[in-house]
Design a protein around this motif. Structure first.
Motif, PDB file in Angstrom:
ATOM      1  N   LEU A  68       0.843  -1.193   0.000  1.00  0.00           N
ATOM      2  CA  LEU A  68       0.000   0.000   0.000  1.00  0.00           C
ATOM      3  C   LEU A  68       0.879   1.244   0.000  1.00  0.00           C
ATOM      4  CD1 LEU A  68      -2.780  -0.910   2.568  1.00  0.00           C
ATOM      5  CD2 LEU A  68      -3.002  -0.743   0.111  1.00  0.00           C
ATOM      6  N   THR A  69       0.519   2.207  -0.815  1.00  0.00           N
ATOM      7  CA  THR A  69       1.297   3.441  -0.870  1.00  0.00           C
ATOM      8  C   THR A  69       0.890   4.355   0.281  1.00  0.00           C
ATOM      9  OG1 THR A  69      -0.326   4.551  -2.248  1.00  0.00           O
ATOM     10  CG2 THR A  69       1.403   3.282  -3.381  1.00  0.00           C
ATOM     11  N   TRP A  70       1.709   5.358   0.517  1.00  0.00           N
ATOM     12  CA  TRP A  70       1.389   6.322   1.569  1.00  0.00           C
ATOM     13  C   TRP A  70       0.081   7.037   1.262  1.00  0.00           C
ATOM     14  CZ3 TRP A  70       3.172   6.545   6.217  1.00  0.00           C
ATOM     15  CH2 TRP A  70       4.409   5.977   6.494  1.00  0.00           C
ATOM     16  N   PHE A  71      -0.150   7.294  -0.010  1.00  0.00           N
ATOM     17  CA  PHE A  71      -1.386   7.977  -0.392  1.00  0.00           C
ATOM     18  C   PHE A  71      -2.607   7.140  -0.018  1.00  0.00           C
ATOM     19  CE2 PHE A  71      -4.772   8.776  -3.468  1.00  0.00           C
ATOM     20  CZ  PHE A  71      -5.020  10.106  -3.182  1.00  0.00           C
ATOM     21  N   GLU A  72      -2.555   5.849  -0.308  1.00  0.00           N
ATOM     22  CA  GLU A  72      -3.674   4.972   0.023  1.00  0.00           C
ATOM     23  C   GLU A  72      -3.904   4.929   1.528  1.00  0.00           C
ATOM     24  OE1 GLU A  72      -2.059   1.584  -1.941  1.00  0.00           O
ATOM     25  OE2 GLU A  72      -3.531   1.689  -3.551  1.00  0.00           O
ATOM     26  N   LEU A  73      -2.833   4.943   2.292  1.00  0.00           N
ATOM     27  CA  LEU A  73      -2.976   4.936   3.745  1.00  0.00           C
ATOM     28  C   LEU A  73      -3.552   6.262   4.251  1.00  0.00           C
ATOM     29  CD1 LEU A  73       0.311   3.128   4.774  1.00  0.00           C
ATOM     30  CD2 LEU A  73      -2.006   2.221   4.868  1.00  0.00           C
ATOM     31  N   LEU A  74      -3.174   7.381   3.612  1.00  0.00           N
ATOM     32  CA  LEU A  74      -3.666   8.684   4.049  1.00  0.00           C
ATOM     33  C   LEU A  74      -5.144   8.885   3.750  1.00  0.00           C
ATOM     34  CD1 LEU A  74      -0.718  11.042   3.135  1.00  0.00           C
ATOM     35  CD2 LEU A  74      -1.520  10.424   5.402  1.00  0.00           C
ATOM     36  N   VAL A  75      -5.622   8.361   2.622  1.00  0.00           N
ATOM     37  CA  VAL A  75      -7.015   8.577   2.256  1.00  0.00           C
ATOM     38  C   VAL A  75      -7.921   7.454   2.734  1.00  0.00           C
ATOM     39  CG1 VAL A  75      -6.455  10.008   0.268  1.00  0.00           C
ATOM     40  CG2 VAL A  75      -6.732   7.554  -0.028  1.00  0.00           C
ATOM     41  N   HIS A  76      -7.404   6.545   3.520  1.00  0.00           N
ATOM     42  CA  HIS A  76      -8.230   5.476   4.072  1.00  0.00           C
ATOM     43  C   HIS A  76      -9.248   6.099   5.024  1.00  0.00           C
ATOM     44  CE1 HIS A  76      -9.354   1.899   6.319  1.00  0.00           C
ATOM     45  NE2 HIS A  76      -8.912   1.207   5.274  1.00  0.00           N
ATOM     46  N   PRO A  77     -10.507   5.684   4.974  1.00  0.00           N
ATOM     47  CA  PRO A  77     -11.528   6.314   5.825  1.00  0.00           C
ATOM     48  C   PRO A  77     -11.194   6.302   7.316  1.00  0.00           C
ATOM     49  CG  PRO A  77     -12.557   4.877   4.217  1.00  0.00           C
ATOM     50  CD  PRO A  77     -11.079   4.690   4.070  1.00  0.00           C
ATOM     51  N   ARG A  78     -10.579   5.242   7.788  1.00  0.00           N
ATOM     52  CA  ARG A  78     -10.226   5.180   9.209  1.00  0.00           C
ATOM     53  C   ARG A  78      -9.236   6.293   9.538  1.00  0.00           C
ATOM     54  NH1 ARG A  78      -7.719  -0.305  10.825  1.00  0.00           N
ATOM     55  NH2 ARG A  78      -8.410  -0.392   8.716  1.00  0.00           N
ATOM     56  N   THR A  79      -8.286   6.536   8.642  1.00  0.00           N
ATOM     57  CA  THR A  79      -7.313   7.597   8.860  1.00  0.00           C
ATOM     58  C   THR A  79      -8.004   8.953   8.838  1.00  0.00           C
ATOM     59  OG1 THR A  79      -5.671   6.246   7.738  1.00  0.00           O
ATOM     60  CG2 THR A  79      -5.146   8.563   8.024  1.00  0.00           C
ATOM     61  N   LEU A  80      -8.873   9.161   7.854  1.00  0.00           N
ATOM     62  CA  LEU A  80      -9.550  10.447   7.740  1.00  0.00           C
ATOM     63  C   LEU A  80     -10.439  10.732   8.949  1.00  0.00           C
ATOM     64  CD1 LEU A  80     -10.526  10.350   3.974  1.00  0.00           C
ATOM     65  CD2 LEU A  80      -8.659  11.606   5.023  1.00  0.00           C
ATOM     66  N   LEU A  81     -11.100   9.717   9.452  1.00  0.00           N
ATOM     67  CA  LEU A  81     -12.024   9.925  10.568  1.00  0.00           C
ATOM     68  C   LEU A  81     -11.326  10.093  11.908  1.00  0.00           C
ATOM     69  CD1 LEU A  81     -14.873   7.455   9.592  1.00  0.00           C
ATOM     70  CD2 LEU A  81     -14.919   9.935   9.496  1.00  0.00           C
TER      71      LEU A  81
END
Length: 148
Positions: A68-81
């Protein structure tokens, strides 16, 4: 009579199920085979090929997670919430007091106090009350001035 090719097999399966339900001993054996302990026994009796396939699936999942790229980890809903509200609170706590008004800036504008309406108003040379009183014009925060 149903002439479909699978009809005979379905009839045999239904007949066998009926025989199991009618016979108490067969019903006890069927109940024992479908119990949770039976499924754990079947899991323990997994063949070597199934065990290897299971290990390979787990390894693929680990590889996928690592890719998983850093971008995918940053935009993951759990991360955003979780991260965004925490950052917002940190920003509000650490920002200077003037910035916390969020659009209610203390911009000073010229205004005069009208004794009839008991409020600050914008200068209005066409207003008879304004002309009669010839009031002093002060610099007042925009939020406390009544706009006509």
């Amino acid at each position: 009579v149903n002439k479909a090719p699978e009809a005979a097999e379905r009839f045999k399966a239904i007949n066998k199920a009926y025989e199991v339900l009618v016979d108490d001993a067969a019903r006890a054996v069927a109940a024992q085979q479908t119990s949770p302990t039976a499924s754990s026994r079947r899991h323990a009796q997994r063949t070597a090929a199934e065990t290897a396939e299971h290990a390979e699936r787990k390894a693929r999942m680990r590889t996928l997670h690592k890719s998983l790229t850093w971008f995918e980890l940053l935009v993951h809903p759990r991360t955003l919430l979780t991260v965004i509200p925490i950052l917002a609170v940190i920003y509000m706590v650490t920002s200077p007091k003037e910035e916390k008004n969020f659009g209610k800036a203390k911009e000073l504008v010229p205004a005069w106090y009208n004794p009839n309406s008991k409020r600050w108003e914008s200068p209005a040379p066409w207003d008879p009350t304004f002309r009669a009183l010839n009031p002093q014009i002060d610099q007042v925060p925009r939020s406390s001035v009544f706009e006509r």
